[in-house]
Design a protein around this motif. Sequence first.
Motif, PDB file in Angstrom:
ATOM      1  N   ARG A  72       1.469   9.800  -3.192  1.00 29.75           N
ATOM      2  CA  ARG A  72       0.782   8.829  -2.349  1.00 29.75           C
ATOM      3  C   ARG A  72       0.632   9.405  -0.954  1.00 29.75           C
ATOM      4  N   ASP A  73      -0.357   8.894  -0.220  1.00 25.80           N
ATOM      5  CA  ASP A  73      -0.503   9.306   1.168  1.00 25.80           C
ATOM      6  C   ASP A  73       0.748   8.885   1.933  1.00 25.80           C
ATOM      7  N   PRO A  74       1.223   9.746   2.838  1.00 26.18           N
ATOM      8  CA  PRO A  74       2.444   9.402   3.580  1.00 26.18           C
ATOM      9  C   PRO A  74       2.185   8.327   4.627  1.00 26.18           C
ATOM     10  N   TYR A  75       3.256   7.679   5.035  1.00 23.05           N
ATOM     11  CA  TYR A  75       3.195   6.791   6.190  1.00 23.05           C
ATOM     12  C   TYR A  75       3.162   7.671   7.434  1.00 23.05           C
ATOM     13  N   LEU A  76       2.555   7.170   8.500  1.00 23.12           N
ATOM     14  CA  LEU A  76       2.499   7.909   9.760  1.00 23.12           C
ATOM     15  C   LEU A  76       3.012   7.031  10.889  1.00 23.12           C
ATOM     16  N   VAL A  77       3.737   7.642  11.804  1.00 25.16           N
ATOM     17  CA  VAL A  77       4.227   6.934  12.981  1.00 25.16           C
ATOM     18  C   VAL A  77       4.214   7.909  14.159  1.00 25.16           C
ATOM     19  N   PHE A 105       6.040  10.518   6.665  1.00 25.49           N
ATOM     20  CA  PHE A 105       7.237  10.316   5.854  1.00 25.49           C
ATOM     21  C   PHE A 105       6.873   9.541   4.601  1.00 25.49           C
ATOM     22  N   GLU A 106       7.730   9.622   3.590  1.00 22.49           N
ATOM     23  CA  GLU A 106       7.438   9.020   2.283  1.00 22.49           C
ATOM     24  C   GLU A 106       7.896   7.574   2.150  1.00 22.49           C
ATOM     25  N   GLY A 107       8.876   7.172   2.932  1.00 22.05           N
ATOM     26  CA  GLY A 107       9.366   5.805   2.826  1.00 22.05           C
ATOM     27  C   GLY A 107      10.455   5.542   3.841  1.00 22.05           C
TER      28      GLY A 107
END
Length: 165
Positions: A25-30, A115-117
């Motif tokens: 899945r596309d990673p989360y971004l912060v 990040f993945e989660g």
Amino acid sequence: GVMLKRWDSPYQAGRPKGLWYKWKRDPYLVDAVMLYAQRGHGRRSSLYSDFTFGVWRAGPDGDVLTPVGKAYSGFTDEDLKRLDKFVRDNTVDRFGPVRAVKADTEVGLVLEVAFEGLQRSSRHKSGLAMRFPRINRIRWDKPSTEADRLEALERLLAEATQPRE
């Protein structure tokens, strides 16, 4: 993510092509602010390449940065040289091998972290831990005040733990 492997394909080191297919899945971004740096290992042992970063949260006397993760990958060798110079030019304190860098509302380097989660963590001051964080982009153009807030990560965690229909 999902990984498909041909039945007769052997396990191999590295990233085999053709016989294996990996889908993530596309990673989360912060957007987070660099807080601390530490020298790497091996060929990176003379450069600051391990970075702890934080996001804003409300404190008793206004907004403060709180650590949310550490990453040491995701950048090029050229990026690494610029990051190392930033750390050396902006070190404000030393704790053994760790260097604290300028990070406040006036000065700070924003890192876009992928990040993945997320999960709850009693080990981290923020109460959260990132799964597989890495530097996605260095935001030389972004002021530290525009980095994300802890509440944004809390919302991501809440959304991730909602049951799917």
